[in-house]
Design an enzyme around this catalytic site. Structure first.
Site, PDB file in Angstrom:
ATOM      1  N   GLY A  16       0.782  -1.231   0.000  1.00  0.00           N
ATOM      2  CA  GLY A  16       0.000   0.000   0.000  1.00  0.00           C
ATOM      3  C   GLY A  16       0.813   1.281   0.000  1.00  0.00           C
ATOM      4  CG  ASN A  18       1.418   3.706  -5.731  1.00  0.00           C
ATOM      5  OD1 ASN A  18       1.768   4.789  -6.193  1.00  0.00           O
ATOM      6  ND2 ASN A  18       2.013   2.569  -6.048  1.00  0.00           N
ATOM      7  NE  ARG A  95      -9.066 -10.810  -5.795  1.00  0.00           N
ATOM      8  CZ  ARG A  95      -9.054 -12.134  -5.883  1.00  0.00           C
ATOM      9  NH1 ARG A  95      -9.785 -12.740  -6.778  1.00  0.00           N
ATOM     10  NH2 ARG A  95      -8.315 -12.857  -5.078  1.00  0.00           N
ATOM     11  CG  ASN A 111      -4.583   0.172 -12.059  1.00  0.00           C
ATOM     12  OD1 ASN A 111      -4.305  -0.063 -10.880  1.00  0.00           O
ATOM     13  ND2 ASN A 111      -4.016  -0.485 -13.059  1.00  0.00           N
ATOM     14  CG  HIS A 113       0.570  -1.051 -15.333  1.00  0.00           C
ATOM     15  ND1 HIS A 113       0.411  -2.313 -14.792  1.00  0.00           N
ATOM     16  CD2 HIS A 113       1.422  -1.196 -16.371  1.00  0.00           C
ATOM     17  CE1 HIS A 113       1.140  -3.175 -15.488  1.00  0.00           C
ATOM     18  NE2 HIS A 113       1.762  -2.520 -16.447  1.00  0.00           N
ATOM     19  CB  SER A 140       0.552   4.578 -17.173  1.00  0.00           C
ATOM     20  OG  SER A 140       1.631   4.334 -18.044  1.00  0.00           O
ATOM     21  CG  ASP A 149      -2.301  -3.548 -16.398  1.00  0.00           C
ATOM     22  OD1 ASP A 149      -2.842  -3.103 -15.376  1.00  0.00           O
ATOM     23  OD2 ASP A 149      -1.538  -4.520 -16.389  1.00  0.00           O
ATOM     24  CD  GLU A 178       4.365   2.581  -9.258  1.00  0.00           C
ATOM     25  OE1 GLU A 178       3.352   2.284  -8.614  1.00  0.00           O
ATOM     26  OE2 GLU A 178       5.190   1.725  -9.616  1.00  0.00           O
TER      27      GLU A 178
HETATM   28  C1  GAR Z   1       2.871  -0.704  -7.653  1.00  0.00           C
HETATM   29  O1  GAR Z   1       4.121  -0.681  -8.266  1.00  0.00           O
HETATM   30  C2  GAR Z   1       1.763  -0.624  -8.697  1.00  0.00           C
HETATM   31  O2  GAR Z   1       2.096   0.193  -9.787  1.00  0.00           O
HETATM   32  C3  GAR Z   1       1.644  -2.079  -9.112  1.00  0.00           C
HETATM   33  O3  GAR Z   1       1.739  -2.788  -7.910  1.00  0.00           O
HETATM   34  C4  GAR Z   1       2.583  -2.058  -7.010  1.00  0.00           C
HETATM   35  C5  GAR Z   1       1.864  -1.918  -5.701  1.00  0.00           C
HETATM   36  O4  GAR Z   1       2.693  -1.341  -4.727  1.00  0.00           O
HETATM   37  N1  GAR Z   1       0.411  -2.318  -9.802  1.00  0.00           N
HETATM   38  C6  GAR Z   1       0.272  -3.162 -10.823  1.00  0.00           C
HETATM   39  O5  GAR Z   1       1.171  -3.854 -11.250  1.00  0.00           O
HETATM   40  C7  GAR Z   1      -1.121  -3.200 -11.441  1.00  0.00           C
HETATM   41  N2  GAR Z   1      -1.113  -3.803 -12.708  1.00  0.00           N
HETATM   42  P1  GAR Z   1       2.073  -0.619  -3.459  1.00  0.00           P
HETATM   43  O6  GAR Z   1       1.137  -1.643  -2.785  1.00  0.00           O
HETATM   44  O7  GAR Z   1       3.238  -0.312  -2.597  1.00  0.00           O
HETATM   45  O8  GAR Z   1       1.332   0.608  -3.918  1.00  0.00           O
END
Ligand code: GAR
Length: 195
Positions: A16, A18, A95, A111, A113, A140, A149, A178
């Site tokens: 978590g 982000n 998911r 979202n 990515h 993105s 995505d 991000e």
């Molecule tokens: C992040 O890097 C996000 O961009 C990626 O998962 C990670 C979650 O980290 N998401 C994807 O790959 C979605 N297709 P976080 O839990 O520390 O935010």
């Protein structure tokens, strides 16, 4: 005075970071969104504890507790309704959501990515960018549609790939970006939504 900040939920599956960036940004007095709910499909997600520590309601809604994908998505939808959520941010929510779930959230679910979409959809994006010989990589924020995505890009940030980069060093550099652009994208969406 009426609180005009858009009620926002963050959906996570893991650490978590982000989500934390969005919570941090939302503390600025003029930020147009307020994080009112965090949902994880993984009861062990570290982000649940972080959200609770910030005083934000955080619920584990595990797929295993429901007999079907439809019932699981309905439970998520019901929680969003219960909290009067207006915008949904997927932040490492691993998911795929169905078109049926997404339909009422059209334009209000986004979202993040870790790639420069449309390049490198799916998993292991950092290793794949290096393997492909890309000279730039990045992240993105995009509108969510039923395809993985996919959906129109709202904003992106680029990071150069250096000769000695590994998937891990690249991931760390992309993550910094991000955390910078996700709050900007949420701000843009929140300001664009009519009351
Ligand atoms: C992040 O890097 C996000 O961009 C990626 O998962 C990670 C979650 O980290 N998401 C994807 O790959 C979605 N297709 P976080 O839990 O520390 O935010």
């Amino acid at each position: 005075m009426t609180d005009t900040r858009k009620k926002t939920a963050v959906l996570i599956s893991g650490r978590g970071s982000n989500m934390e960036a969005l919570i941090r940004a939302s503390k600025a007095p003029d930020y147009p969104a307020k994080i009112v709910l965090v949902i994880s499909d993984n009861p062990d997600a570290g982000g649940l504890g972080t959200a609770r520590g910030e005083g934000i309601p955080a619920r584990a809604i595990s797929r295993k507790s429901y007999g079907s994908k439809h019932a699981h998505e309905q439970a998520i939808h019901d929680a969003l309704e219960e909290f009067g959520v207006e915008i949904v941010c997927l932040a490492g929510f691993m998911r795929l959501l169905t078109g049926e779930f997404l339909e009422p959230w059209d334009g209000r679910i986004i979202n993040i990515h870790p790639s420069l979409l449309p390049k490198h959809k799916g998993l292991d994006t950092h290793a794949r960018a290096i393997e492909a010989g890309d000279s730039v990589h990045g992240c993105s924020v995009h509108h969510v549609t039923a395809g993985m995505d996919e959906g129109p890009v709202i904003c992106q940030a680029e990071v150069p790939i250096l000769p000695d980069d590994t998937a891990d060093t690249l991931a760390a550099k992309v993550l910094v970006e991000e955390h910078r652009i996700y709050p900007l994208a949420l701000e843009k969406i929140a300001r664009s939504i009519q009351d």
